[in-house]
Design a protein around this motif. Structure first.
Motif, PDB file in Angstrom:
ATOM      1  N   VAL A 268       0.916  -1.046   0.104  1.00 30.12           N
ATOM      2  CA  VAL A 268      -0.228  -0.105   0.096  1.00 30.12           C
ATOM      3  C   VAL A 268       1.114   1.188   0.027  1.00 30.12           C
ATOM      4  CG1 VAL A 268      -1.799   1.288   1.278  1.00 30.12           C
ATOM      5  CG2 VAL A 268      -1.872  -1.039   1.051  1.00 30.12           C
ATOM      6  N   GLN A 269       0.621   2.086  -0.976  1.00 33.68           N
ATOM      7  CA  GLN A 269       1.219   3.399  -0.872  1.00 33.68           C
ATOM      8  C   GLN A 269       0.328   4.454  -0.517  1.00 33.68           C
ATOM      9  OE1 GLN A 269       3.645   3.492  -4.554  1.00 33.68           O
ATOM     10  NE2 GLN A 269       5.470   2.510  -3.597  1.00 33.68           N
ATOM     11  N   LEU A 270       0.924   5.623   0.044  1.00 34.97           N
ATOM     12  CA  LEU A 270      -0.170   6.661   0.460  1.00 34.97           C
ATOM     13  C   LEU A 270       0.409   7.834  -0.453  1.00 34.97           C
ATOM     14  CD1 LEU A 270      -1.109   6.090   3.996  1.00 34.97           C
ATOM     15  CD2 LEU A 270      -2.500   5.413   1.991  1.00 34.97           C
ATOM     16  N   GLN A 271      -0.205   8.583  -1.181  1.00 37.36           N
ATOM     17  CA  GLN A 271       0.132   9.884  -1.839  1.00 37.36           C
ATOM     18  C   GLN A 271      -0.535  10.904  -1.051  1.00 37.36           C
ATOM     19  OE1 GLN A 271       2.512  10.129  -4.224  1.00 37.36           O
ATOM     20  NE2 GLN A 271       2.379  12.056  -3.920  1.00 37.36           N
ATOM     21  N   ALA A 272       0.053  11.823  -0.671  1.00 39.06           N
ATOM     22  CA  ALA A 272      -0.371  12.949   0.313  1.00 39.06           C
ATOM     23  C   ALA A 272      -0.211  14.406  -0.742  1.00 39.06           C
ATOM     24  CB  ALA A 272       0.309  13.223   1.388  1.00 39.06           C
ATOM     25  N   SER A 273      -1.015  15.208  -0.842  1.00 40.10           N
ATOM     26  CA  SER A 273      -0.699  16.319  -1.629  1.00 40.10           C
ATOM     27  C   SER A 273      -1.621  17.444  -0.984  1.00 40.10           C
ATOM     28  CB  SER A 273      -1.014  16.150  -3.068  1.00 40.10           C
ATOM     29  OG  SER A 273      -2.441  15.906  -3.117  1.00 40.10           O
ATOM     30  N   GLY A 274      -1.316  18.847  -1.362  1.00 42.51           N
ATOM     31  CA  GLY A 274      -2.306  19.933  -1.182  1.00 42.51           C
ATOM     32  C   GLY A 274      -1.477  21.073  -0.045  1.00 42.51           C
ATOM     33  N   GLY A 275      -0.333  20.632   0.429  1.00 40.66           N
ATOM     34  CA  GLY A 275       0.552  21.419   1.173  1.00 40.66           C
ATOM     35  C   GLY A 275       0.615  22.720   0.347  1.00 40.66           C
ATOM     36  N   GLY A 276       1.289  23.608   1.210  1.00 37.67           N
ATOM     37  CA  GLY A 276       1.694  24.882   0.484  1.00 37.67           C
ATOM     38  C   GLY A 276       1.837  26.024   1.511  1.00 37.67           C
ATOM     39  N   LEU A 277       2.259  27.233   1.095  1.00 40.78           N
ATOM     40  CA  LEU A 277       2.486  28.459   1.972  1.00 40.78           C
ATOM     41  C   LEU A 277       1.317  29.403   1.871  1.00 40.78           C
ATOM     42  CD1 LEU A 277       4.131  30.542   3.537  1.00 40.78           C
ATOM     43  CD2 LEU A 277       5.127  31.355   1.460  1.00 40.78           C
ATOM     44  N   VAL A 278       0.650  29.823   3.021  1.00 39.56           N
ATOM     45  CA  VAL A 278      -0.416  30.527   3.079  1.00 39.56           C
ATOM     46  C   VAL A 278      -0.421  31.517   4.415  1.00 39.56           C
ATOM     47  CG1 VAL A 278      -2.126  28.825   2.159  1.00 39.56           C
ATOM     48  CG2 VAL A 278      -1.842  28.804   4.771  1.00 39.56           C
ATOM     49  N   GLN A 279      -0.913  32.615   4.183  1.00 41.60           N
ATOM     50  CA  GLN A 279      -1.225  33.518   5.385  1.00 41.60           C
ATOM     51  C   GLN A 279      -2.278  33.081   6.194  1.00 41.60           C
ATOM     52  OE1 GLN A 279      -1.891  37.377   3.501  1.00 41.60           O
ATOM     53  NE2 GLN A 279       0.389  37.559   2.977  1.00 41.60           N
ATOM     54  N   ALA A 280      -1.904  33.370   7.378  1.00 38.54           N
ATOM     55  CA  ALA A 280      -3.084  33.320   8.590  1.00 38.54           C
ATOM     56  C   ALA A 280      -4.349  33.726   8.259  1.00 38.54           C
ATOM     57  CB  ALA A 280      -2.633  34.138   9.855  1.00 38.54           C
ATOM     58  N   GLY A 281      -5.472  32.783   8.517  1.00 40.23           N
ATOM     59  CA  GLY A 281      -6.741  33.182   8.232  1.00 40.23           C
ATOM     60  C   GLY A 281      -7.034  32.463   6.929  1.00 40.23           C
ATOM     61  N   GLU A 282      -5.961  31.882   6.211  1.00 40.99           N
ATOM     62  CA  GLU A 282      -6.626  31.150   4.723  1.00 40.99           C
ATOM     63  C   GLU A 282      -6.727  29.672   4.988  1.00 40.99           C
ATOM     64  OE1 GLU A 282      -4.132  34.413   1.797  1.00 40.99           O
ATOM     65  OE2 GLU A 282      -3.351  32.546   2.279  1.00 40.99           O
ATOM     66  N   SER A 283      -7.307  29.359   3.881  1.00 40.11           N
ATOM     67  CA  SER A 283      -7.640  27.956   4.075  1.00 40.11           C
ATOM     68  C   SER A 283      -6.771  26.910   2.988  1.00 40.11           C
ATOM     69  CB  SER A 283      -9.051  27.560   3.540  1.00 40.11           C
ATOM     70  OG  SER A 283      -9.809  28.422   4.322  1.00 40.11           O
ATOM     71  N   LEU A 284      -6.561  25.641   3.096  1.00 36.56           N
ATOM     72  CA  LEU A 284      -5.971  24.404   2.178  1.00 36.56           C
ATOM     73  C   LEU A 284      -6.585  23.355   2.646  1.00 36.56           C
ATOM     74  CD1 LEU A 284      -1.878  24.835   3.086  1.00 36.56           C
ATOM     75  CD2 LEU A 284      -3.275  25.222   0.942  1.00 36.56           C
ATOM     76  N   ARG A 285      -6.755  22.720   1.560  1.00 38.99           N
ATOM     77  CA  ARG A 285      -7.270  21.245   1.509  1.00 38.99           C
ATOM     78  C   ARG A 285      -6.160  20.062   1.329  1.00 38.99           C
ATOM     79  NH1 ARG A 285     -12.263  18.083  -1.692  1.00 38.99           N
ATOM     80  NH2 ARG A 285     -10.621  18.255  -3.008  1.00 38.99           N
ATOM     81  N   LEU A 286      -5.898  19.311   2.122  1.00 38.98           N
ATOM     82  CA  LEU A 286      -4.943  18.204   1.831  1.00 38.98           C
ATOM     83  C   LEU A 286      -5.729  16.953   1.196  1.00 38.98           C
ATOM     84  CD1 LEU A 286      -2.722  18.306   5.110  1.00 38.98           C
ATOM     85  CD2 LEU A 286      -2.508  19.582   2.826  1.00 38.98           C
ATOM     86  N   SER A 287      -4.907  16.139   0.527  1.00 43.61           N
ATOM     87  CA  SER A 287      -5.499  14.894   0.115  1.00 43.61           C
ATOM     88  C   SER A 287      -4.598  13.755   0.293  1.00 43.61           C
ATOM     89  CB  SER A 287      -5.915  14.834  -1.379  1.00 43.61           C
ATOM     90  OG  SER A 287      -6.758  15.981  -1.706  1.00 43.61           O
ATOM     91  N   CYS A 288      -5.008  12.605   0.558  1.00 47.62           N
ATOM     92  CA  CYS A 288      -4.471  11.564   0.701  1.00 47.62           C
ATOM     93  C   CYS A 288      -5.039  10.356  -0.075  1.00 47.62           C
ATOM     94  CB  CYS A 288      -4.165  11.009   2.059  1.00 47.62           C
ATOM     95  SG  CYS A 288      -2.969   9.637   2.452  1.00 47.62           S
ATOM     96  N   GLN A 289      -4.304  10.016  -1.120  1.00 51.96           N
ATOM     97  CA  GLN A 289      -4.961   9.036  -2.016  1.00 51.96           C
ATOM     98  C   GLN A 289      -3.951   7.679  -1.886  1.00 51.96           C
ATOM     99  OE1 GLN A 289      -7.367   8.819  -4.699  1.00 51.96           O
ATOM    100  NE2 GLN A 289      -6.837   6.789  -4.406  1.00 51.96           N
ATOM    101  N   PRO A 290      -4.707   6.527  -1.479  1.00 48.52           N
ATOM    102  CA  PRO A 290      -4.164   5.287  -1.484  1.00 48.52           C
ATOM    103  C   PRO A 290      -3.857   4.557  -2.873  1.00 48.52           C
ATOM    104  CG  PRO A 290      -6.321   4.809  -0.849  1.00 48.52           C
ATOM    105  CD  PRO A 290      -6.186   6.404  -1.033  1.00 48.52           C
ATOM    106  N   SER A 291      -2.879   3.630  -2.732  1.00 49.48           N
ATOM    107  CA  SER A 291      -2.750   2.952  -4.263  1.00 49.48           C
ATOM    108  C   SER A 291      -3.940   2.216  -4.593  1.00 49.48           C
ATOM    109  CB  SER A 291      -1.427   2.193  -4.260  1.00 49.48           C
ATOM    110  OG  SER A 291      -1.284   1.281  -3.172  1.00 49.48           O
ATOM    111  N   ALA A 292      -3.960   2.024  -5.718  1.00 46.65           N
ATOM    112  CA  ALA A 292      -5.016   1.013  -6.427  1.00 46.65           C
ATOM    113  C   ALA A 292      -5.230  -0.074  -5.967  1.00 46.65           C
ATOM    114  CB  ALA A 292      -5.126   1.133  -7.916  1.00 46.65           C
ATOM    115  N   ARG A 293      -6.383  -0.837  -5.689  1.00 46.01           N
ATOM    116  CA  ARG A 293      -6.775  -2.137  -5.148  1.00 46.01           C
ATOM    117  C   ARG A 293      -5.734  -2.272  -3.824  1.00 46.01           C
ATOM    118  NH1 ARG A 293      -5.785  -2.267 -10.342  1.00 46.01           N
ATOM    119  NH2 ARG A 293      -3.555  -2.899 -10.225  1.00 46.01           N
ATOM    120  N   SER A 294      -5.981  -1.147  -2.917  1.00 42.86           N
ATOM    121  CA  SER A 294      -5.208  -1.238  -1.557  1.00 42.86           C
ATOM    122  C   SER A 294      -6.128  -2.055  -0.558  1.00 42.86           C
ATOM    123  CB  SER A 294      -4.829   0.136  -1.132  1.00 42.86           C
ATOM    124  OG  SER A 294      -5.860   0.891  -1.294  1.00 42.86           O
ATOM    125  N   GLY A 295      -7.494  -2.150  -0.784  1.00 39.77           N
ATOM    126  CA  GLY A 295      -8.318  -2.676   0.082  1.00 39.77           C
ATOM    127  C   GLY A 295      -8.680  -1.778   1.022  1.00 39.77           C
ATOM    128  N   GLY A 296      -9.482  -2.344   2.279  1.00 38.38           N
ATOM    129  CA  GLY A 296     -10.155  -1.599   3.209  1.00 38.38           C
ATOM    130  C   GLY A 296      -9.277  -1.229   4.336  1.00 38.38           C
TER     131      GLY A 296
END
Length: 115
Positions: free
Chosen positions: A1-29
């Motif tokens: 199983v491999q997990l691919q995280a993304s969505g980080g960055g540089l923001v100012q206080a008060g702003e928003s970000l959304r992180l995502s984590c996608q497991p590899s295909a057919r990784s099961g539950g």
């Protein structure tokens, strides 16, 4: 199983970000999925978790500002919506998926919040 995280960055206080984590295909539950944060010089701490059934748990410092969610199979992506970001939210965010006693970790994504 491999997990691919993304969505980080540089923001100012008060702003928003959304992180995502996608497991590899057919990784099961997985039983519990979550996000952990490691600030410079600190240990890795839990930020938010979600069970396969949808129950959530948050660190007190992010309660009311962050929301964890997940997509069901086959995609199984887990998201962390981070609103009203503060400088103390800065750190490397790691996703973690658990199956029984086995932990899988993503590679980490850097979030930097400037004041």
């Amino acid at each position: 199983v491999q997990l691919q995280a993304s969505g980080g960055g540089l923001v100012q206080a008060g702003e928003s970000l959304r992180l995502s984590c996608q497991p590899s295909a057919r990784s099961g539950g997985f039983s519990i999925m979550g996000w952990y944060r490691q600030a410079p010089g600190d240990k890795r701490d839990m930020v938010a978790t979600i069970t396969a059934g949808g129950s959530t748990n948050y660190a007190g410092s992010v309660q009311g500002r962050f929301t964890i969610s997940r997509e069901v199979a086959p995609k199984r992506t887990v998201y962390l919506q981070m609103n009203s970001l503060k400088p103390e939210d800065t750190g490397i965010y790691y996703c973690n998926f658990k199956r029984g006693t086995v932990n899988y970790w993503g590679q980490g994504t850097l979030v930097t919040v400037s004041s």
